[in-house]
Design a protein around this motif. Structure first.
Motif, PDB file in Angstrom:
ATOM      1  N   LEU A 200      47.479  52.916  42.957  1.00  0.00           N
ATOM      2  CA  LEU A 200      46.674  51.856  42.593  1.00  0.00           C
ATOM      3  C   LEU A 200      45.711  52.645  41.507  1.00  0.00           C
ATOM      4  O   LEU A 200      45.914  52.113  40.208  1.00  0.00           O
ATOM      5  CB  LEU A 200      45.685  51.422  43.597  1.00  0.00           C
ATOM      6  CG  LEU A 200      46.262  50.646  44.718  1.00  0.00           C
ATOM      7  CD1 LEU A 200      45.431  50.690  45.965  1.00  0.00           C
ATOM      8  CD2 LEU A 200      46.782  49.277  43.766  1.00  0.00           C
TER       9      LEU A 200
ATOM     10  N   ARG B 257      50.641  46.924  41.730  1.00  0.00           N
ATOM     11  CA  ARG B 257      49.510  46.149  41.967  1.00  0.00           C
ATOM     12  C   ARG B 257      49.184  45.874  43.308  1.00  0.00           C
ATOM     13  O   ARG B 257      49.999  46.021  44.255  1.00  0.00           O
ATOM     14  CB  ARG B 257      49.942  44.674  41.367  1.00  0.00           C
ATOM     15  CG  ARG B 257      50.073  44.371  39.715  1.00  0.00           C
ATOM     16  CD  ARG B 257      50.699  43.324  39.179  1.00  0.00           C
ATOM     17  NE  ARG B 257      52.246  43.247  39.946  1.00  0.00           N
ATOM     18  CZ  ARG B 257      52.235  42.324  40.697  1.00  0.00           C
ATOM     19  NH1 ARG B 257      51.428  41.669  41.446  1.00  0.00           N
ATOM     20  NH2 ARG B 257      53.773  42.333  40.941  1.00  0.00           N
ATOM     21  N   PRO B 258      47.955  45.557  43.747  1.00  0.00           N
ATOM     22  CA  PRO B 258      47.804  45.586  45.323  1.00  0.00           C
ATOM     23  C   PRO B 258      48.310  44.408  45.731  1.00  0.00           C
ATOM     24  O   PRO B 258      48.807  44.612  46.824  1.00  0.00           O
ATOM     25  CB  PRO B 258      46.154  45.058  45.187  1.00  0.00           C
ATOM     26  CG  PRO B 258      45.636  45.667  43.837  1.00  0.00           C
ATOM     27  CD  PRO B 258      46.824  45.489  42.939  1.00  0.00           C
TER      28      PRO B 258
ATOM     29  N   LEU C  20      37.712  52.410  46.412  1.00  0.00           N
ATOM     30  CA  LEU C  20      37.943  51.882  45.029  1.00  0.00           C
ATOM     31  C   LEU C  20      36.556  51.198  44.768  1.00  0.00           C
ATOM     32  O   LEU C  20      36.165  51.167  43.599  1.00  0.00           O
ATOM     33  CB  LEU C  20      38.840  50.545  45.047  1.00  0.00           C
ATOM     34  CG  LEU C  20      40.216  50.798  45.338  1.00  0.00           C
ATOM     35  CD1 LEU C  20      41.354  49.827  45.441  1.00  0.00           C
ATOM     36  CD2 LEU C  20      41.003  51.664  43.987  1.00  0.00           C
TER      37      LEU C  20
ATOM     38  N   GLU D 130      35.902  50.318  41.077  1.00  0.00           N
ATOM     39  CA  GLU D 130      37.088  49.527  40.905  1.00  0.00           C
ATOM     40  C   GLU D 130      36.771  48.282  41.800  1.00  0.00           C
ATOM     41  O   GLU D 130      37.710  48.056  42.856  1.00  0.00           O
ATOM     42  CB  GLU D 130      38.091  50.247  41.326  1.00  0.00           C
ATOM     43  CG  GLU D 130      38.725  51.683  40.555  1.00  0.00           C
ATOM     44  CD  GLU D 130      39.338  51.295  39.099  1.00  0.00           C
ATOM     45  OE1 GLU D 130      39.590  50.159  38.944  1.00  0.00           O
ATOM     46  OE2 GLU D 130      39.404  52.090  38.400  1.00  0.00           O
TER      47      GLU D 130
ATOM     48  N   THR E  44      37.464  45.057  40.991  1.00  0.00           N
ATOM     49  CA  THR E  44      38.462  43.950  40.926  1.00  0.00           C
ATOM     50  C   THR E  44      39.642  44.548  41.758  1.00  0.00           C
ATOM     51  O   THR E  44      40.172  43.751  42.617  1.00  0.00           O
ATOM     52  CB  THR E  44      38.984  43.820  39.461  1.00  0.00           C
ATOM     53  OG1 THR E  44      37.935  43.447  38.674  1.00  0.00           O
ATOM     54  CG2 THR E  44      40.138  42.993  39.302  1.00  0.00           C
ATOM     55  N   ARG E  45      40.098  45.755  41.712  1.00  0.00           N
ATOM     56  CA  ARG E  45      41.312  46.241  42.397  1.00  0.00           C
ATOM     57  C   ARG E  45      40.801  46.256  44.000  1.00  0.00           C
ATOM     58  O   ARG E  45      41.802  45.837  44.796  1.00  0.00           O
ATOM     59  CB  ARG E  45      41.522  47.615  42.005  1.00  0.00           C
ATOM     60  CG  ARG E  45      42.475  47.513  40.668  1.00  0.00           C
ATOM     61  CD  ARG E  45      42.724  49.120  40.521  1.00  0.00           C
ATOM     62  NE  ARG E  45      43.709  49.035  39.217  1.00  0.00           N
ATOM     63  CZ  ARG E  45      43.783  49.971  38.497  1.00  0.00           C
ATOM     64  NH1 ARG E  45      43.088  51.287  38.999  1.00  0.00           N
ATOM     65  NH2 ARG E  45      44.789  50.225  37.618  1.00  0.00           N
TER      66      ARG E  45
END
Length: 299
Positions: free
Chosen positions: A14, A20-21, A45, A50, A52-53
Motif C-alpha cells: 500500500l 489499491r486497498p 496508515l 494516510e 484516505t488510504r
C-alpha cells in the motif's frame, strides 16, 4: 505470526502504491484474525497520516475463506448463476443434510449385493457398535470428492480404477482353492480332535472350533475371508503339525479368485453409492435453495 506477516506485506504494497486497498484480497482462519489484520493496517496508515488510504482499507476483501467467497458470490451472483440472496448452510445443517442424502441413496440402491460382499470382507458391522465400515467408507468418499471438486460421474469411474490399482499388487488367481481347503480341513480335523483328547488345551480347542466353523461355512458358501485368514495361525506347535495342509492352502488366500472378485466388487459398489449420494445431496440443496461452504469455495 501469520497475521503480523500479512500486515507487513499489505503495508509495504500500500505504501509503495503498487496496490489499491479495494484490490486487496486476504484470507484468514478466523473472523477475529481478519478484524485484527484490517485494524492493524488501518491504524498504521492513520499514524502515518494516510487517512484516505486508511479509510479505503474498509473496501478490501479481508476475512475467512468462506466469508470472502460468499461476498464474491453475492457481488457476482448473476455470473455464477445464483440468486443474489443466498442461503448458506452452516456445518451442522450441511452435515445433517448429507446424512439424509446418504440415507436417500441407500434406500434407492440395491444393497443386498453390497451387504453380502461386505459381510464376506468383515466390513458389514463395527464390533464396537458404531457405523458399519462400508457406510463410513461412503461418507469418507463423499467428503473427499466434494473437497477435491470431483463430480458424481467422475467418482463413479474411480471404483474400477481403484480396484485395478489395488489388485495389481495381488498374485495371479489360482483355481480350485476352495476344494483344496475343504480336503485339507477334512484331513486335519480328526487329528486335531484326537490331539485335543490326548492333550486338552484351551488353544487347541479354539483352533478346532475354527476348523469346524470353516468346514461348515465352506459347505454353506458363507466362509468369511477373515476366518480363512485365521487358519494360517494355529496356537500350538502340536496343532501346527497336524494342520500343516490347512495352513498351506490358507496361506494362498491372496491368490483366491473369490477374494479378488469381492474386493473389486466392493470398491465398485461403494464408489457407486458415494456417487449416488453426491447426486442426492446436490438435489437436496437445490430443493431448499442453499449452498454449503464447499460450494462457496468451488463457485
Amino acid at each position: 505470526g501469520k497475521t503480523y506477516r500479512l500486515t507487513e506485506l499489505l503495508l509495504a504494497e500500500l505504501k509503495a502504491g503498487r496496490v489499491r486497498p479495494s484490490g486487496v484480497l486476504a484470507t484468514t482462519f478466523t473472523n477475529r484474525a481478519a478484524t485484527e489484520l484490517r485494524e492493524r493496517v488501518r491504524g498504521f496508515l492513520i499514524s502515518q497520516g494516510e487517512f484516505t488510504r486508511a479509510d479505503a482499507v474498509g473496501s478490501a476483501r479481508i476475512g475467512t475463506v468462506n466469508s470472502v467467497c460468499g461476498s464474491l458470490l453475492q457481488r457476482f451472483a448473476f455470473e455464477a448463476g445464483l440468486p443474489p440472496d443466498q442461503r448458506v448452510l452452516d456445518e451442522g445443517r450441511a452435515g445433517q443434510l448429507l446424512r439424509e442424502a446418504i440415507g436417500t441413496a441407500v434406500e434407492a440402491h440395491a444393497l443386498s449385493e453390497l451387504l453380502q460382499v461386505a459381510r464376506r470382507l468383515s466390513l458389514d458391522t463395527d464390533p464396537r457398535g458404531g457405523v458399519a465400515p462400508w457406510h463410513e467408507a461412503v461418507r469418507s468418499l463423499v467428503d473427499q470428492a466434494r473437497a477435491n471438486a470431483v463430480d458424481a460421474h467422475a467418482l463413479r469411474q474411480f471404483g474400477a480404477a481403484n480396484a485395478d490399482k489395488l489388485l495389481s499388487h495381488f498374485p495371479v488367481p489360482l483355481a480350485g482353492l476352495d476344494a483344496r481347503l475343504a480336503a485339507a480341513l477334512a484331513g486335519a480335523i480328526p487329528g486335531v480332535t484326537q490331539s485335543m483328547r490326548d492333550h486338552p488345551q484351551k488353544n487347541t480347542a479354539a483352533y478346532l472350533d475354527l476348523l469346524n466353523l470353516a468346514q461348515r461355512n465352506l459347505v454353506q458358501h458363507t466362509l468369511q475371508w477373515a476366518t480363512w485368514n485365521k487358519l494360517t495361525a494355529p496356537a500350538s506347535a502340536k496343532v501346527k503339525v497336524l494342520s500343516e495342509p490347512v495352513m498351506e492352502v490358507a496361506a494362498q488366500l491372496a491368490s483366491h479368485a473369490g477374494l479378488q472378485s469381492d474386493l473389486r466388487r466392493y470398491l465398485e459398489l461403494v464408489f457407486d453409492l458415494a456417487a449416488d449420494t453426491l447426486d442426492a445431496y446436490a438435489s437436496a440443496k437445490l430443493r431448499i435453495g442453499a449452498l454449503d461452504f464447499t460450494d462457496q469455495e468451488h463457485l
